[in-house]
Design a protein around this motif. Structure first.
Motif, PDB file in Angstrom:
ATOM      1  N   UNK A 190       2.122 -57.848   6.682  1.00  0.00           N
ATOM      2  CA  UNK A 190       3.652 -58.671   6.239  1.00  0.00           C
ATOM      3  C   UNK A 190       3.223 -58.149   4.714  1.00  0.00           C
ATOM      4  N   UNK A 191       2.348 -58.970   3.940  1.00  0.00           N
ATOM      5  CA  UNK A 191       1.889 -58.880   2.972  1.00  0.00           C
ATOM      6  C   UNK A 191       2.038 -57.286   2.241  1.00  0.00           C
ATOM      7  N   UNK A 192       1.033 -56.974   3.070  1.00  0.00           N
ATOM      8  CA  UNK A 192       0.414 -55.333   2.410  1.00  0.00           C
ATOM      9  C   UNK A 192       2.019 -54.438   3.015  1.00  0.00           C
ATOM     10  N   UNK A 193       2.618 -54.522   3.970  1.00  0.00           N
ATOM     11  CA  UNK A 193       3.981 -53.903   3.869  1.00  0.00           C
ATOM     12  C   UNK A 193       5.108 -54.460   2.841  1.00  0.00           C
ATOM     13  N   UNK A 194       4.992 -55.498   2.142  1.00  0.00           N
ATOM     14  CA  UNK A 194       5.498 -55.360   1.330  1.00  0.00           C
ATOM     15  C   UNK A 194       4.917 -55.211  -0.277  1.00  0.00           C
ATOM     16  N   UNK A 195       4.062 -54.948  -0.074  1.00  0.00           N
ATOM     17  CA  UNK A 195       3.805 -54.574  -1.105  1.00  0.00           C
ATOM     18  C   UNK A 195       3.664 -53.124  -1.447  1.00  0.00           C
ATOM     19  N   UNK A 196       3.575 -51.662  -0.514  1.00  0.00           N
ATOM     20  CA  UNK A 196       3.933 -51.203  -0.159  1.00  0.00           C
ATOM     21  C   UNK A 196       5.360 -50.861   0.006  1.00  0.00           C
ATOM     22  N   UNK A 197       6.470 -51.717  -0.030  1.00  0.00           N
ATOM     23  CA  UNK A 197       7.731 -51.147  -0.190  1.00  0.00           C
ATOM     24  C   UNK A 197       7.921 -51.497  -2.352  1.00  0.00           C
ATOM     25  N   UNK A 198       7.337 -52.775  -1.834  1.00  0.00           N
ATOM     26  CA  UNK A 198       7.853 -52.732  -3.457  1.00  0.00           C
ATOM     27  C   UNK A 198       7.156 -51.858  -4.587  1.00  0.00           C
ATOM     28  N   UNK A 199       5.533 -50.893  -4.387  1.00  0.00           N
ATOM     29  CA  UNK A 199       4.876 -50.098  -4.720  1.00  0.00           C
ATOM     30  C   UNK A 199       6.143 -48.806  -4.437  1.00  0.00           C
ATOM     31  N   UNK A 200       6.442 -48.251  -3.882  1.00  0.00           N
ATOM     32  CA  UNK A 200       7.767 -47.824  -3.393  1.00  0.00           C
ATOM     33  C   UNK A 200       8.979 -47.393  -4.213  1.00  0.00           C
ATOM     34  N   UNK A 201       9.330 -48.695  -4.124  1.00  0.00           N
ATOM     35  CA  UNK A 201      10.970 -48.999  -4.762  1.00  0.00           C
ATOM     36  C   UNK A 201      10.230 -48.588  -6.482  1.00  0.00           C
ATOM     37  N   UNK A 207      11.854 -56.407  -7.191  1.00  0.00           N
ATOM     38  CA  UNK A 207      11.697 -57.543  -7.751  1.00  0.00           C
ATOM     39  C   UNK A 207      10.743 -58.543  -7.239  1.00  0.00           C
ATOM     40  N   UNK A 208      10.197 -59.183  -8.427  1.00  0.00           N
ATOM     41  CA  UNK A 208       8.896 -59.485  -8.587  1.00  0.00           C
ATOM     42  C   UNK A 208       9.430 -61.026  -9.218  1.00  0.00           C
ATOM     43  N   UNK A 209       8.620 -61.816  -8.305  1.00  0.00           N
ATOM     44  CA  UNK A 209       8.627 -63.548  -9.129  1.00  0.00           C
ATOM     45  C   UNK A 209       8.317 -63.111 -10.134  1.00  0.00           C
ATOM     46  N   UNK A 210       8.630 -64.152 -11.111  1.00  0.00           N
ATOM     47  CA  UNK A 210       8.992 -64.527 -12.322  1.00  0.00           C
ATOM     48  C   UNK A 210       7.294 -65.323 -12.755  1.00  0.00           C
ATOM     49  N   UNK A 258       9.520 -58.980   0.240  1.00  0.00           N
ATOM     50  CA  UNK A 258       8.468 -60.095   0.833  1.00  0.00           C
ATOM     51  C   UNK A 258       9.567 -60.275   2.309  1.00  0.00           C
ATOM     52  N   UNK A 259      10.866 -60.593   1.420  1.00  0.00           N
ATOM     53  CA  UNK A 259      12.186 -61.381   2.439  1.00  0.00           C
ATOM     54  C   UNK A 259      12.445 -60.518   3.229  1.00  0.00           C
ATOM     55  N   UNK A 260      12.689 -58.572   3.033  1.00  0.00           N
ATOM     56  CA  UNK A 260      12.632 -57.756   4.054  1.00  0.00           C
ATOM     57  C   UNK A 260      11.326 -57.361   5.151  1.00  0.00           C
ATOM     58  N   UNK A 261      10.068 -57.790   4.871  1.00  0.00           N
ATOM     59  CA  UNK A 261       9.704 -57.398   5.444  1.00  0.00           C
ATOM     60  C   UNK A 261       9.400 -58.691   6.835  1.00  0.00           C
ATOM     61  N   UNK A 262       9.458 -59.938   6.358  1.00  0.00           N
ATOM     62  CA  UNK A 262      10.058 -61.381   6.716  1.00  0.00           C
ATOM     63  C   UNK A 262      11.624 -60.703   7.929  1.00  0.00           C
ATOM     64  N   UNK A 263      12.084 -60.476   7.420  1.00  0.00           N
ATOM     65  CA  UNK A 263      12.872 -60.718   8.392  1.00  0.00           C
ATOM     66  C   UNK A 263      12.997 -59.278   9.847  1.00  0.00           C
TER      67      UNK A 263
END
Length: 87
Positions: A1-12, A23-26, A35-40
């Motif tokens: 899940x984390x790998x997918x979240x990082x890939x999705x963030x990088x694509x964005x 969007x990243x945690x400050x 991460x929320x999308x991937x977890x969903x």
């Protein structure tokens, strides 16, 4: 899940996915929205039986491979002068 979240963030961040997914945690700098999308998506898939998940996974694996081959062929056709370190 984390790998997918990082890939999705990088694509964005590169403009290949909706910008709000970058969007990243400050405090930690982790990809919060992705991460929320991937977890969903993972939570949605948990509701299916194992066979259905295997079918979905195989479908997307094949679709991904076909997309890579199509991208390679398109690049080879449109950019024949591009440097390629292999033959």
């Amino acid at each position: 899940m984390w790998e997918d979240a990082w890939q999705l963030c990088g694509m964005a961040e590169q403009g290949l996915a909706p910008r709000w997914l970058a969007g990243r945690n400050e405090k930690l700098g982790t990809p919060q929205n992705a991460t929320i999308v991937s977890m969903s998506v993972v939570m949605l898939l948990i509701m299916f039986d194992f066979r259905s998940m295997v079918v979905v996974d195989n479908f997307f694996s094949v679709a991904s491979g076909l997309l890579e081959i199509a991208a390679f062929a398109h690049l080879k056709r449109t950019r024949p002068d591009l440097y390629r370190p292999f033959s």
